[in-house]
Structure formats: C-alpha cells, structure tokens
Write a protein that holds these residues in place. Structure first.
Motif, PDB file in Angstrom:
ATOM      1  N   GLY A 185     -87.340  64.393 -51.447  1.00 48.44           N
ATOM      2  CA  GLY A 185     -87.478  65.465 -50.478  1.00 48.44           C
ATOM      3  C   GLY A 185     -86.749  65.119 -49.197  1.00 48.44           C
ATOM      4  N   LEU A 186     -86.703  66.078 -48.288  1.00 48.65           N
ATOM      5  CA  LEU A 186     -85.947  65.904 -47.041  1.00 48.65           C
ATOM      6  C   LEU A 186     -86.443  64.700 -46.243  1.00 48.65           C
ATOM      7  CD1 LEU A 186     -83.908  66.811 -44.918  1.00 48.65           C
ATOM      8  CD2 LEU A 186     -85.647  68.401 -44.033  1.00 48.65           C
ATOM      9  N   LYS A 187     -87.753  64.592 -46.026  1.00 48.12           N
ATOM     10  CA  LYS A 187     -88.299  63.493 -45.242  1.00 48.12           C
ATOM     11  C   LYS A 187     -88.020  62.150 -45.905  1.00 48.12           C
ATOM     12  CE  LYS A 187     -92.545  61.832 -43.050  1.00 48.12           C
ATOM     13  NZ  LYS A 187     -93.993  62.092 -42.823  1.00 48.12           N
ATOM     14  N   GLN A 188     -88.145  62.124 -47.234  1.00 45.07           N
ATOM     15  CA  GLN A 188     -87.898  60.881 -47.962  1.00 45.07           C
ATOM     16  C   GLN A 188     -86.425  60.488 -47.890  1.00 45.07           C
ATOM     17  OE1 GLN A 188     -89.448  62.099 -51.750  1.00 45.07           O
ATOM     18  NE2 GLN A 188     -91.495  61.303 -51.322  1.00 45.07           N
ATOM     19  N   ARG A 189     -85.526  61.469 -47.967  1.00 47.97           N
ATOM     20  CA  ARG A 189     -84.094  61.166 -47.844  1.00 47.97           C
ATOM     21  C   ARG A 189     -83.788  60.589 -46.467  1.00 47.97           C
ATOM     22  NH1 ARG A 189     -83.330  66.265 -50.319  1.00 47.97           N
ATOM     23  NH2 ARG A 189     -82.483  67.141 -48.392  1.00 47.97           N
ATOM     24  N   GLN A 190     -84.436  61.139 -45.452  1.00 49.19           N
ATOM     25  CA  GLN A 190     -84.232  60.630 -44.092  1.00 49.19           C
ATOM     26  C   GLN A 190     -84.721  59.194 -43.976  1.00 49.19           C
ATOM     27  OE1 GLN A 190     -86.349  63.643 -41.883  1.00 49.19           O
ATOM     28  NE2 GLN A 190     -84.519  64.902 -41.573  1.00 49.19           N
ATOM     29  N   GLN A 191     -85.849  58.890 -44.628  1.00 47.79           N
ATOM     30  CA  GLN A 191     -86.383  57.527 -44.595  1.00 47.79           C
ATOM     31  C   GLN A 191     -85.425  56.549 -45.260  1.00 47.79           C
ATOM     32  OE1 GLN A 191     -90.134  58.233 -46.554  1.00 47.79           O
ATOM     33  NE2 GLN A 191     -91.248  58.533 -44.621  1.00 47.79           N
ATOM     34  N   VAL A 192     -84.880  56.935 -46.401  1.00 47.39           N
ATOM     35  CA  VAL A 192     -83.963  56.051 -47.116  1.00 47.39           C
ATOM     36  C   VAL A 192     -82.651  55.900 -46.346  1.00 47.39           C
ATOM     37  CG1 VAL A 192     -82.645  55.743 -49.255  1.00 47.39           C
ATOM     38  CG2 VAL A 192     -85.012  56.549 -49.354  1.00 47.39           C
ATOM     39  N   SER A 193     -82.189  56.982 -45.737  1.00 47.35           N
ATOM     40  CA  SER A 193     -80.976  56.906 -44.917  1.00 47.35           C
ATOM     41  C   SER A 193     -81.176  55.929 -43.761  1.00 47.35           C
ATOM     42  CB  SER A 193     -80.616  58.294 -44.367  1.00 47.35           C
ATOM     43  OG  SER A 193     -80.261  59.175 -45.410  1.00 47.35           O
ATOM     44  N   LYS A 194     -82.362  55.948 -43.169  1.00 43.20           N
ATOM     45  CA  LYS A 194     -82.674  55.013 -42.089  1.00 43.20           C
ATOM     46  C   LYS A 194     -82.665  53.579 -42.604  1.00 43.20           C
ATOM     47  CE  LYS A 194     -86.144  54.095 -38.512  1.00 43.20           C
ATOM     48  NZ  LYS A 194     -87.466  54.517 -37.948  1.00 43.20           N
ATOM     49  N   LEU A 195     -83.153  53.375 -43.830  1.00 44.70           N
ATOM     50  CA  LEU A 195     -83.133  52.048 -44.439  1.00 44.70           C
ATOM     51  C   LEU A 195     -81.708  51.547 -44.613  1.00 44.70           C
ATOM     52  CD1 LEU A 195     -85.821  52.004 -47.278  1.00 44.70           C
ATOM     53  CD2 LEU A 195     -85.700  50.524 -45.279  1.00 44.70           C
ATOM     54  N   ILE A 196     -80.829  52.435 -45.059  1.00 46.09           N
ATOM     55  CA  ILE A 196     -79.424  52.057 -45.263  1.00 46.09           C
ATOM     56  C   ILE A 196     -78.789  51.653 -43.938  1.00 46.09           C
ATOM     57  CG2 ILE A 196     -77.149  52.904 -45.974  1.00 46.09           C
ATOM     58  CD1 ILE A 196     -78.626  54.694 -48.023  1.00 46.09           C
ATOM     59  N   MET A 197     -79.082  52.389 -42.890  1.00 39.31           N
ATOM     60  CA  MET A 197     -78.554  52.022 -41.573  1.00 39.31           C
ATOM     61  C   MET A 197     -79.115  50.675 -41.121  1.00 39.31           C
ATOM     62  SD  MET A 197     -78.264  55.613 -39.436  1.00 39.31           S
ATOM     63  CE  MET A 197     -79.926  56.210 -39.756  1.00 39.31           C
ATOM     64  N   GLY A 198     -80.371  50.386 -41.513  1.00 43.33           N
ATOM     65  CA  GLY A 198     -80.964  49.098 -41.196  1.00 43.33           C
ATOM     66  C   GLY A 198     -80.244  47.956 -41.888  1.00 43.33           C
ATOM     67  N   LEU A 199     -79.799  48.185 -43.120  1.00 41.45           N
ATOM     68  CA  LEU A 199     -79.034  47.162 -43.837  1.00 41.45           C
ATOM     69  C   LEU A 199     -77.722  46.883 -43.122  1.00 41.45           C
ATOM     70  CD1 LEU A 199     -79.507  48.254 -47.569  1.00 41.45           C
ATOM     71  CD2 LEU A 199     -80.828  46.601 -46.259  1.00 41.45           C
ATOM     72  N   ARG A 200     -77.086  47.940 -42.640  1.00 40.20           N
ATOM     73  CA  ARG A 200     -75.829  47.761 -41.897  1.00 40.20           C
ATOM     74  C   ARG A 200     -76.075  46.934 -40.641  1.00 40.20           C
ATOM     75  NH1 ARG A 200     -72.771  53.114 -40.476  1.00 40.20           N
ATOM     76  NH2 ARG A 200     -74.698  53.494 -39.334  1.00 40.20           N
ATOM     77  N   GLU A 201     -77.170  47.194 -39.950  1.00 44.23           N
ATOM     78  CA  GLU A 201     -77.487  46.446 -38.735  1.00 44.23           C
ATOM     79  C   GLU A 201     -77.764  44.974 -39.025  1.00 44.23           C
ATOM     80  OE1 GLU A 201     -80.739  48.562 -37.069  1.00 44.23           O
ATOM     81  OE2 GLU A 201     -79.531  50.315 -36.492  1.00 44.23           O
ATOM     82  N   LYS A 202     -78.164  44.659 -40.263  1.00 40.85           N
ATOM     83  CA  LYS A 202     -78.382  43.270 -40.660  1.00 40.85           C
ATOM     84  C   LYS A 202     -77.086  42.609 -41.127  1.00 40.85           C
ATOM     85  CE  LYS A 202     -83.236  43.791 -41.976  1.00 40.85           C
ATOM     86  NZ  LYS A 202     -83.736  42.794 -41.026  1.00 40.85           N
ATOM     87  N   ASN A 203     -75.968  43.296 -40.926  1.00 36.18           N
ATOM     88  CA  ASN A 203     -74.640  42.764 -41.254  1.00 36.18           C
ATOM     89  C   ASN A 203     -74.414  42.648 -42.756  1.00 36.18           C
ATOM     90  OD1 ASN A 203     -72.236  42.174 -39.921  1.00 36.18           O
ATOM     91  ND2 ASN A 203     -72.521  39.973 -40.112  1.00 36.18           N
ATOM     92  N   VAL A 204     -75.108  43.469 -43.520  1.00 34.70           N
ATOM     93  CA  VAL A 204     -74.930  43.512 -44.972  1.00 34.70           C
ATOM     94  C   VAL A 204     -73.818  44.513 -45.297  1.00 34.70           C
ATOM     95  CG1 VAL A 204     -76.052  44.120 -47.162  1.00 34.70           C
ATOM     96  CG2 VAL A 204     -77.323  42.895 -45.392  1.00 34.70           C
ATOM     97  N   GLY A 205     -73.001  44.188 -46.282  1.00 37.60           N
ATOM     98  CA  GLY A 205     -72.046  45.159 -46.792  1.00 37.60           C
ATOM     99  C   GLY A 205     -72.744  46.060 -47.793  1.00 37.60           C
ATOM    100  N   VAL A 206     -72.718  47.373 -47.575  1.00 36.75           N
ATOM    101  CA  VAL A 206     -73.465  48.318 -48.411  1.00 36.75           C
ATOM    102  C   VAL A 206     -72.494  49.255 -49.126  1.00 36.75           C
ATOM    103  CG1 VAL A 206     -75.294  50.059 -48.476  1.00 36.75           C
ATOM    104  CG2 VAL A 206     -75.349  48.260 -46.729  1.00 36.75           C
ATOM    105  N   VAL A 207     -72.686  49.406 -50.434  1.00 35.14           N
ATOM    106  CA  VAL A 207     -71.895  50.345 -51.228  1.00 35.14           C
ATOM    107  C   VAL A 207     -72.862  51.332 -51.868  1.00 35.14           C
ATOM    108  CG1 VAL A 207     -70.229  50.654 -53.091  1.00 35.14           C
ATOM    109  CG2 VAL A 207     -70.170  48.569 -51.701  1.00 35.14           C
ATOM    110  N   VAL A 208     -72.641  52.615 -51.624  1.00 36.04           N
ATOM    111  CA  VAL A 208     -73.547  53.663 -52.085  1.00 36.04           C
ATOM    112  C   VAL A 208     -72.794  54.642 -52.975  1.00 36.04           C
ATOM    113  CG1 VAL A 208     -75.108  55.517 -51.390  1.00 36.04           C
ATOM    114  CG2 VAL A 208     -74.846  53.504 -49.923  1.00 36.04           C
ATOM    115  N   VAL A 209     -73.319  54.900 -54.166  1.00 36.83           N
ATOM    116  CA  VAL A 209     -72.838  56.003 -54.999  1.00 36.83           C
ATOM    117  C   VAL A 209     -73.730  57.202 -54.723  1.00 36.83           C
ATOM    118  CG1 VAL A 209     -72.639  56.896 -57.353  1.00 36.83           C
ATOM    119  CG2 VAL A 209     -71.844  54.594 -56.829  1.00 36.83           C
ATOM    120  N   SER A 210     -73.143  58.345 -54.369  1.00 39.05           N
ATOM    121  CA  SER A 210     -73.972  59.499 -54.024  1.00 39.05           C
ATOM    122  C   SER A 210     -73.242  60.813 -54.276  1.00 39.05           C
ATOM    123  CB  SER A 210     -74.386  59.423 -52.557  1.00 39.05           C
ATOM    124  OG  SER A 210     -75.244  60.506 -52.220  1.00 39.05           O
ATOM    125  N   HIS A 211     -74.044  61.815 -54.670  1.00 44.32           N
ATOM    126  CA  HIS A 211     -73.555  63.196 -54.744  1.00 44.32           C
ATOM    127  C   HIS A 211     -73.976  63.985 -53.512  1.00 44.32           C
ATOM    128  CE1 HIS A 211     -73.155  62.346 -59.119  1.00 44.32           C
ATOM    129  NE2 HIS A 211     -72.182  63.226 -59.034  1.00 44.32           N
TER     130      HIS A 211
END
Length: 261
Positions: free
Chosen positions: A187-213
């Motif tokens: 759902g919308l709220k859950q997608r926002q939560q996961v998007s925030k998690l991904i941004m958190g990974l970037r802030e931890k200096n992790v290289g992130v690769v996402v497959v998405s539609h």
C-alpha cells in the motif's frame, strides 16, 4: 557500448566504483538474455533497473547475486577482478540480496528470521538475549518500528515483512544490497516506509541496486536509472536528467521523445 545506447555521465564520479560489471552476456539455451551489459555501483548511490518484463533487469541482478553465471564479461569489486560462481561468492564479497518473495519463515519470529542459519551461541546454547539486543539495534538503526522483535513474521504487514528482510540483509554489514521489486504489492504508506529504508541504506554508504516497475515511487530516491530493453542496457540516466517521459521512451524504444532532444 553500442551506438544506439544513450548515456548521461556524471563527471564528478571519477573514483574507483565499488562494483563494476563489463561486457556481461548471458544465454539460456539459444536465447541471449543479456547482451554486452556494462554497469557500475558506487557507495552511497541508489541505482534503479527498469524495463519491460523479459528486458533483462532481473537476470542482471541475479548475475550480481550469483544465481546466474554469465558466459561472457568481467566483474570487479573495489577495482579488483572477482569471480561470482554462486550466491556464497556474492555474500562473501559483501553483497546481500532481498528477493521479491522475501523468503521469511512465517512460523518464526523476527529474531529467529534475522538470525536463521547464523545464530549467536554461548556455551553451546542459543544466546537469545544477545540476538534480541542485536535485532532491536538493527531495526532501530534502520528506523523500523515494530512493536516486538518476538512478533511472528506471519503476523506482519507487507511493509514490515520487507523491512525485516532488509534488516536481515544488513546484519552482515554488506557493501552492496540488491532489492528485487521491494515496492511490489504494498500500500501507499508501506511503499513510503520502504522507500525511506532505501534512503537510509544510501546514508549508510551502501551501494543499492533496485529492480522496480514502480517508476513514480523510485525516481525520487534514486541517483541513476539504468534502462534495459530486450537484453541490452539502452540508457543510463543520472538523477538530474530523470523524467518519466524520458524513461518510458527508453523502455519502449519510442523515438518521439528522444528525437526532440
């Protein structure tokens, strides 16, 4: 790179990439699933792979994770040539993968899922207290709000399940995290939560690769978009140049938008 590819380069990124893949080609019988694909992953950067079904993005992700072994190409990690022949090779390099099915055990709680196969022991017995402490610390560092680390995975929402799967990946302190359709069926709220998690990974200096539609959701959080079409990488678009029209044109091969440039 072939002449029809359109690439926007970021000249500020001149340091050695964390992960570099060159001339990757993969065959399934007589079908060439990947054709001479190049890509780089850098620390603190979110790369999103997009394309129609069968375009090659998931196949490419599985090359990095060790599920698919390319017939041609070179992989470098921190500038050094490496071989990834299986998923263990990928993990030992510092690459963790979160697949779309998440592979959580619904009958186990969060702590048990996080430490499945790598339990902490003391004097030959499970150190439940330490695993709970580390689990809670990991969730807190990622900003994941779950009432209890002893909640069963089967009772979690879709967004919480995705969060737990990402937390499990982060327990190994990876340099690269691969996410296969992390926003699917949320759902919308859950997608926002996961998007925030991904941004958190970037802030931890992790290289992130996402497959998405889900283009609308991933564009605001990505640093570059890599477009696949019929097994080829046809575009690499940096953040400042990303528009829905541009990406859709690259995915579909439409010349209308591209000709206007």
């Amino acid at each position: 790179m072939k002449a029809q590819h359109t690439t926007v380069l970021d000249i500020d990124h001149v340091d050695t990439p964390l992960l570099s893949l060159r001339h990757i080609s993969k065959y399934f019988g007589g079908v060439q699933a990947l054709i001479d694909v190049d890509m780089e992953v850098r620390r603190g950067e979110v790369t999103v792979l997009v394309g129609d079904n069968g375009a090659g993005k998931s196949t490419f992700l599985k090359v990095i994770s060790g599920v698919n072994i390319p017939e041609e190409g070179e992989i470098r990690f921190n500038g050094k040539p490496v071989s990834i022949h299986n998923t263990l090779d990928s993990v030992e390099l510092g690459i963790q993968t979160v697949y779309q099915d998440l592979a959580l055990c619904d009958n186990l709680d969060i702590v048990q899922n996080l430490f499945l196969g790598r339990e902490i022991t003391r004097a030959g017995r499970l150190n439940e207290a330490e695993m709970e402490r580390v689990a809670q610390q990991c969730l807190d560092e990622l900003g994941i709000e779950i009432q209890s680390v002893r909640a069963n995975a089967g009772a979690l929402s879709g967004g919480q399940r995705q969060a737990v799967a990402i937390a499990r990946a982060m327990l190994g302190a990876p340099d690269v995290v691969l996410l296969d359709e992390p926003l699917a069926n949320l759902g919308l709220k859950q997608r926002q939560q996961v998007s925030k998690l991904i941004m958190g990974l970037r802030e931890k200096n992790v290289g992130v690769v996402v497959v998405s539609h889900d283009l609308a959701e991933v564009f605001p959080i990505c640093d570059k978009v890599v477009v696949f079409r019929l097994g080829e990488k046809v575009a690499e678009i940096q953040r400042a140049e990303i528009t829905t029209e541009r990406v859709v044109a690259e995915i579909t091969g439409s010349n209308t938008f591209l000709d206007e440039e």
